[in-house]
Design an enzyme around this catalytic site. Sequence first.
Site, PDB file in Angstrom:
ATOM      1  N   TRP A 119       0.898  -1.153   0.000  1.00 55.79           N
ATOM      2  CA  TRP A 119       0.000   0.000   0.000  1.00 55.79           C
ATOM      3  C   TRP A 119       0.929   1.193   0.000  1.00 55.79           C
ATOM      4  O   TRP A 119       1.627   1.447   0.978  1.00 55.79           O
ATOM      5  CB  TRP A 119      -0.867  -0.028   1.252  1.00 55.79           C
ATOM      6  CG  TRP A 119      -1.915   1.027   1.340  1.00 55.79           C
ATOM      7  CD1 TRP A 119      -3.176   0.977   0.811  1.00 55.79           C
ATOM      8  CD2 TRP A 119      -1.812   2.281   2.032  1.00 55.79           C
ATOM      9  NE1 TRP A 119      -3.858   2.128   1.130  1.00 55.79           N
ATOM     10  CE2 TRP A 119      -3.052   2.939   1.865  1.00 55.79           C
ATOM     11  CE3 TRP A 119      -0.820   2.916   2.761  1.00 55.79           C
ATOM     12  CZ2 TRP A 119      -3.306   4.197   2.409  1.00 55.79           C
ATOM     13  CZ3 TRP A 119      -1.064   4.167   3.297  1.00 55.79           C
ATOM     14  CH2 TRP A 119      -2.304   4.798   3.118  1.00 55.79           C
ATOM     15  N   HIS A 143     -27.641  24.815   9.322  1.00 55.43           N
ATOM     16  CA  HIS A 143     -26.551  25.793   9.393  1.00 55.43           C
ATOM     17  C   HIS A 143     -25.581  25.654   8.230  1.00 55.43           C
ATOM     18  O   HIS A 143     -24.435  26.058   8.331  1.00 55.43           O
ATOM     19  CB  HIS A 143     -25.826  25.667  10.736  1.00 55.43           C
ATOM     20  CG  HIS A 143     -26.746  25.877  11.898  1.00 55.43           C
ATOM     21  ND1 HIS A 143     -27.181  27.118  12.282  1.00 55.43           N
ATOM     22  CD2 HIS A 143     -27.367  24.986  12.707  1.00 55.43           C
ATOM     23  CE1 HIS A 143     -28.012  26.980  13.307  1.00 55.43           C
ATOM     24  NE2 HIS A 143     -28.146  25.703  13.575  1.00 55.43           N
TER      25      HIS A 143
END
Length: 606
Positions: free
Chosen positions: A74, A502
């Site tokens: 990886w 919001h």
Amino acid sequence: MCGIVGYVGHRDSQSILIEGLKKLEYRGYDSAGIAVYTGKGMEVRKAKGRLAVLEGQLKEKPIAGSVGIGHTRWATHGKPTENNAHPHASGKVAVVHNGIIENYAALRKMLKMQGHTFTSETDTEVLAHLIEAAYDGKLEDAVIDALNLVEGTYGIAVISSKDPDKIVCARKGSPLLIGLGENEYYVASDVAAILQHTRQVVYLDDGEMGVLTKNGYEVLDLNARRIKKGVSRIDWSLDEIEKGGYDHFMLKEIFEQPNTIFETMRGRLVAEEGFSKLGGLNLSKEELLSFDQVVITACGTSWHSALIGEMYIEELARIRTEVEYASEFRYRNPIVNDKTLCVVVSQSGETADTLAAMREAKQRGAKTLGLVNVVGSTIAREDHGGIYLHAGPEIGVASTKAFTSQVIALALLTLKLARLRTMSVLKGREVAEAMLALPQQVQQILEGASEIEKIAERFKNASNFLYLGRGYNFPVALEGALKLKEISYIHAEGYPAAEMKHGPIALIDEEMPVVFVAPHDAVFEKVVSNIQEVKARGGKVICITSQEEPVLDGLIDFELRVPQTVDMLYPVLTVIPLQLLAYYIAVKRGLNVDQPRNLAKSVTVE
Ligand code: F6R
């Protein structure tokens, strides 16, 4: 992250390495490689892409030899290319490495000045050159000399055609274990890689090195002094690391949850007394009563379960509790002392940030408790005490069964802390009885999976999703959104439902699926108002709720029902449809669910 396997013995190593790497592919999968000593010299084969590419090449042109190392990668330094894949070799030394060599740039410069030439962009390649340069008759001595120059973290395995019958391996900050056979020995970053050959393992600790030949093994420190180590026995069965007829590990693990939830509480929940027995805490009653704050630290999905734990402990045990991203906690100056209980939540027990946060808390005097799934992992070995999740191996990169077991473990811990303080037997009993009903209730939800699949079909091409919940179900909204983005690559956000006004409300249009996690708990009515706000703007509402409710008529487009439980346990039920929704959407988009792009199962770098 990356996976390491190595073999020395009397059998051909190639197939042992490839089979081992297959079991590790979930840890990293952008490239792979093996190095084998053939009797004449060392051969290295590497390939970009999934392990199957390397396997195909080796089938056409096999390498024979009974000493070898392998790696599935990886990427951290350098793109996933064949050159950057491990093993890295310099002349007669080959190395596989997990972790990060922090001073690699300086070492590379020094080695270049000495005439070494480099063929990759990786930090690892310097290790091969350092070992080669230090070699003076014994591979383990050269490895020691090289590692003494290195800053950073590593789990490594090394072979050399100069000292051909051995593997040398070493660990600092990246897990590694030695597997013991009959005249054959293994090294692996994860027990899954060698489980089909042996159950006897020796876990290496930081600063330790293993020297393996077909005749035996020894463990040394970095001054070449011998260390006596205990042998552990692994109880996992091979079936547990196979797909068992399911299309993917993730689906298997979702469907295992009735059992894994039960396993986490088995023998620990004393329902009639509303209490929990937790043998591994290693804390006296006095100590448990002495804490004036709890800090829970974790990453990713484990951080989401930690948020639920925070609500449990504050509400029921009345102890001030903070949840910290492990990666942030270690770089500030948190208020942690000997009156702090630090709970560390990690499926793998190896996440680098979580481990470092735990060490930081320990250093500041806190008692540490690991809620860990992998037995024998570093966090489990370094904590003061803990609660194993007993969820069995989790292979799918997207965490599912670990999450529900973490929530259960946090509930068990809360019962312990709360009943020692102010919680009544009656209240404890109510929670415990509801916990006992969960496996059956989860089973009921799983039986309705086909309904969820239909919703997935409808929304598989969406490009955004919003997940909203309140109270105990706000972390579930976060977790649902994380699951979806990880495996389907659809952008998804989780929000506290009322917070939507919001900002995120601006995103809502007729194309926008909004998933509400709204069981009938104390905040249900509040969530209904939020659903109305979304509906008024044309959003498509998918609602996870828990009973028939006339107020929802006309407000929701798709309804998924979970059974009823006490408020605090709804997350264990409401997360299940969200795991399935993410799974089915990803499958319908034709994606690799178990190995999503860019991700790795266990993040052992910072
Ligand atoms: C998400 C996922 C990750 C992990 C995180 C922490 O599906 O798997 O977010 O939860 O990397 O890992 P552990 O729990 O092993 O410390």
